[in-house]
Design a protein around this motif. Structure first.
Motif, PDB file in Angstrom:
ATOM      1  N   LEU A 104       3.112 -33.746  11.340  1.00 47.85           N
ATOM      2  CA  LEU A 104       2.213 -33.202  12.354  1.00 47.85           C
ATOM      3  C   LEU A 104       2.487 -33.797  13.734  1.00 47.85           C
ATOM      4  O   LEU A 104       2.318 -33.122  14.744  1.00 47.85           O
ATOM      5  N   ALA A 105       2.913 -35.047  13.765  1.00 44.27           N
ATOM      6  CA  ALA A 105       3.233 -35.678  15.054  1.00 44.27           C
ATOM      7  C   ALA A 105       4.388 -34.952  15.734  1.00 44.27           C
ATOM      8  O   ALA A 105       4.407 -34.821  16.958  1.00 44.27           O
ATOM      9  N   ASP A 106       5.341 -34.435  14.955  1.00 47.56           N
ATOM     10  CA  ASP A 106       6.460 -33.677  15.523  1.00 47.56           C
ATOM     11  C   ASP A 106       5.958 -32.399  16.192  1.00 47.56           C
ATOM     12  O   ASP A 106       6.375 -32.056  17.294  1.00 47.56           O
ATOM     13  N   ALA A 107       5.063 -31.692  15.506  1.00 48.93           N
ATOM     14  CA  ALA A 107       4.500 -30.455  16.065  1.00 48.93           C
ATOM     15  C   ALA A 107       3.672 -30.762  17.302  1.00 48.93           C
ATOM     16  O   ALA A 107       3.783 -30.063  18.322  1.00 48.93           O
ATOM     17  N   LEU A 108       2.863 -31.790  17.225  1.00 52.85           N
ATOM     18  CA  LEU A 108       2.019 -32.161  18.357  1.00 52.85           C
ATOM     19  C   LEU A 108       2.867 -32.528  19.570  1.00 52.85           C
ATOM     20  O   LEU A 108       2.613 -32.079  20.692  1.00 52.85           O
ATOM     21  N   GLN A 109       3.903 -33.325  19.353  1.00 50.52           N
ATOM     22  CA  GLN A 109       4.774 -33.718  20.456  1.00 50.52           C
ATOM     23  C   GLN A 109       5.449 -32.496  21.074  1.00 50.52           C
ATOM     24  O   GLN A 109       5.519 -32.371  22.297  1.00 50.52           O
TER      25      GLN A 109
ATOM     26  N   LEU B  80      -5.925 -37.771  18.892  1.00 51.57           N
ATOM     27  CA  LEU B  80      -6.388 -39.002  19.528  1.00 51.57           C
ATOM     28  C   LEU B  80      -5.418 -40.162  19.287  1.00 51.57           C
ATOM     29  O   LEU B  80      -5.113 -40.926  20.207  1.00 51.57           O
ATOM     30  N   MET B  81      -4.953 -40.302  18.050  1.00 50.22           N
ATOM     31  CA  MET B  81      -3.994 -41.369  17.751  1.00 50.22           C
ATOM     32  C   MET B  81      -2.716 -41.187  18.559  1.00 50.22           C
ATOM     33  O   MET B  81      -2.170 -42.147  19.101  1.00 50.22           O
TER      34      MET B  81
ATOM     35  N   ARG C  75       0.905 -42.770  23.039  1.00 45.69           N
ATOM     36  CA  ARG C  75       1.624 -42.468  24.278  1.00 45.69           C
ATOM     37  C   ARG C  75       1.158 -43.370  25.418  1.00 45.69           C
ATOM     38  O   ARG C  75       1.971 -43.850  26.211  1.00 45.69           O
ATOM     39  N   GLU C  76      -0.142 -43.617  25.507  1.00 46.12           N
ATOM     40  CA  GLU C  76      -0.663 -44.490  26.552  1.00 46.12           C
ATOM     41  C   GLU C  76      -0.137 -45.914  26.381  1.00 46.12           C
ATOM     42  O   GLU C  76       0.251 -46.567  27.354  1.00 46.12           O
ATOM     43  N   ALA C  77      -0.115 -46.398  25.151  1.00 45.11           N
ATOM     44  CA  ALA C  77       0.378 -47.742  24.890  1.00 45.11           C
ATOM     45  C   ALA C  77       1.867 -47.851  25.217  1.00 45.11           C
ATOM     46  O   ALA C  77       2.319 -48.846  25.800  1.00 45.11           O
ATOM     47  N   ARG C  78       2.622 -46.822  24.866  1.00 41.64           N
ATOM     48  CA  ARG C  78       4.061 -46.816  25.154  1.00 41.64           C
ATOM     49  C   ARG C  78       4.305 -46.802  26.661  1.00 41.64           C
ATOM     50  O   ARG C  78       5.158 -47.529  27.165  1.00 41.64           O
TER      51      ARG C  78
END
Length: 144
Positions: free
Chosen positions: A89-94, A127-128, A133-136
């Protein structure tokens, strides 16, 4: 339920599609009838584009074109970005965030098998991902 892959998320869900030769009026009927925001555009089994509500508004209605006479091919987004059914899902979200779009066709062995939208991705994932992304970005700023 925690989804690990796009395939788990769309399991049992049909692919809603339209042919590139059909009209925007038919697109609108299918979008409304299936309660979705976008359709895959197919020529036979080949994915050639995607048509969304936004495409209809900006490329047909706003230009004064007739939905009953405008073919899908002239209003669709050709060669859309896609994701594979086994992707996370992270791939799709990105892909959606990077590309500034809300819908992605899902592929298996070169064929479209589904569609995922931003609203399909659980809020916790979004949210995660945003926090990551903010932390990076903060880390990159410190290292610069």
């Amino acid at each position: 339920m925690i989804f690990r892959s796009i395939g788990e998320l769309i399991e049992g869900r049909p692919l809603h599609a339209v042919g590139s030769h059909e009209t925007i009026l038919e697109v609108c009927r299918r979008l409304d009838g299936h309660h979705v925001g976008a359709l895959a555009v197919l020529d036979g089994d080949e994915l050639v584009g995607i048509i969304s509500e936004r495409d209809v508004v900006s490329r047909v209605v706003a230009r004064g074109r007739s939905p009953a006479e405008t073919p899908v091919r002239s209003a669709m987004t050709p060669d859309p970005k896609t994701v594979e059914i086994g992707d996370g899902l992270a791939d799709a979200l990105q892909a959606m965030l990077d590309g500034h779009f809300r819908h992605l066709p899902v592929m298996r062995d070169g064929r479209a098998v589904g569609m995922i939208s931003m609203r399909d991705i659980p809020t916790e994932y979004r949210l995660m991902y945003q926090r990551f992304r903010e932390a990076r970005q903060a880390q990159e700023a410190v290292e610069a």
